[in-house]
Design a protein around this motif. Structure first.
Motif, mmCIF file in Angstrom:
data_model
loop_
_atom_site.group_PDB
_atom_site.id
_atom_site.type_symbol
_atom_site.label_atom_id
_atom_site.label_comp_id
_atom_site.label_asym_id
_atom_site.label_seq_id
_atom_site.Cartn_x
_atom_site.Cartn_y
_atom_site.Cartn_z
ATOM 1 N N ARG A 1 83.712 115.249 43.117
ATOM 2 C CA ARG A 1 84.419 115.750 44.297
ATOM 3 C C ARG A 1 84.300 114.795 45.476
ATOM 4 N NH1 ARG A 1 81.018 119.364 42.837
ATOM 5 N NH2 ARG A 1 80.047 119.501 44.885
ATOM 6 N N LYS B 1 84.235 116.838 49.046
ATOM 7 C CA LYS B 1 84.830 118.174 49.097
ATOM 8 C C LYS B 1 83.873 119.184 48.471
ATOM 9 C CE LYS B 1 89.390 119.065 48.799
ATOM 10 N NZ LYS B 1 90.722 119.186 48.200
ATOM 11 N N SER B 2 83.657 120.312 49.171
ATOM 12 C CA SER B 2 82.792 121.356 48.627
ATOM 13 C C SER B 2 83.482 122.022 47.440
ATOM 14 C CB SER B 2 82.435 122.383 49.703
ATOM 15 O OG SER B 2 83.567 123.144 50.057
ATOM 16 N N TYR C 1 85.810 122.711 51.764
ATOM 17 C CA TYR C 1 85.440 122.039 53.010
ATOM 18 C C TYR C 1 85.310 120.547 52.737
ATOM 19 C CZ TYR C 1 84.030 126.552 55.020
ATOM 20 O OH TYR C 1 84.002 127.829 55.497
ATOM 21 N N ASP D 1 83.689 116.883 54.061
ATOM 22 C CA ASP D 1 82.761 116.144 54.910
ATOM 23 C C ASP D 1 83.160 114.679 54.892
ATOM 24 O OD1 ASP D 1 81.351 118.506 55.170
ATOM 25 O OD2 ASP D 1 79.706 117.906 53.858
ATOM 26 N N SER E 1 80.628 117.399 58.809
ATOM 27 C CA SER E 1 81.616 118.361 58.332
ATOM 28 C C SER E 1 82.818 118.331 59.275
ATOM 29 C CB SER E 1 81.016 119.768 58.317
ATOM 30 O OG SER E 1 79.849 119.806 57.543
ATOM 31 N N ASP F 1 76.228 123.491 58.568
ATOM 32 C CA ASP F 1 76.451 122.966 57.214
ATOM 33 C C ASP F 1 75.294 123.350 56.302
ATOM 34 O OD1 ASP F 1 74.403 121.373 58.091
ATOM 35 O OD2 ASP F 1 75.363 119.485 57.618
ATOM 36 N N VAL G 1 73.369 120.493 54.454
ATOM 37 C CA VAL G 1 73.988 119.698 53.384
ATOM 38 C C VAL G 1 74.069 118.218 53.764
ATOM 39 C CG1 VAL G 1 76.139 119.313 52.107
ATOM 40 C CG2 VAL G 1 75.254 121.619 52.399
ATOM 41 N N ARG H 1 72.127 115.147 51.891
ATOM 42 C CA ARG H 1 72.908 114.062 51.283
ATOM 43 C C ARG H 1 72.327 112.700 51.684
ATOM 44 N NH1 ARG H 1 77.951 115.318 53.217
ATOM 45 N NH2 ARG H 1 78.341 116.561 51.373
#
Length: 151
Positions: free
Chosen positions: A85, A101-102, A107, A109, A128, A134, A137, A141
């Motif tokens: 993703r 993409k979530s 969503y 980022d 985001s 978030d 997240v 990352r």
């Protein structure tokens, strides 16, 4: 009564996905300008090595790496693309911009890495596009990338 409740739920869900679709437009001012990535917004859904160290909500330390700049960037790109993703928006030696993409809602980022020439440091910004929190997240990352490059 049940029909109206069902219709209301459907309208809310459709409205939410329209909001996500409209809000997920890429900002126009991403990239490196005079050696700096875009500043984080006031919301806590962004982290950056170039935020003020006093800004505990946004600041993360830059990553010091050893070895070749190009090889380091390729390692970052390979790691990010291996997550799924993820797509590269822009890549040139010293700078790469990803969209992540979530899985369920979609969503997006923006994740940017900047490796200045002559320095063995990776600056990054992970933010985001919509929403407020978030849930950590973006910080996680970046921690994964730091672990990749330091180990």
């Amino acid at each position: 009564m049940v029909r109206w409740l069902f219709a209301l739920i459907v309208i809310v869900i459709v409205g939410f996905f329209i909001y996500v679709k409209i809000g997920n437009k890429m900002p126009e001012d991403l990239g490196v300008t005079d050696g700096l990535l875009k500043s984080c917004p006031t919301s806590p859904n962004c982290v950056s090595t170039q935020a003020s160290p006093d800004d505990v909500a946004h600041y993360v330390e830059p990553i010091i790496y050893t070895g070749d700049r190009k090889a380091t960037q390729l390692m970052i790109e390979s790691h990010m693309l291996g997550k799924g993703r993820v797509r590269i928006v822009t890549s040139s030696l010293g700078y790469v911009h990803f969209e992540v993409k979530s899985p369920v809602v979609g969503y997006v980022d923006d994740v940017e890495f900047y490796l200045p020439e002559g320095d063995s440091v990776v600056h990054f910004r992970s933010a985001s596009r919509i929403g407020y929190s978030d849930f950590g997240v973006n910080r996680e990352r970046v921690r994964q990338i730091a672990d990749l490059l330091v180990n």
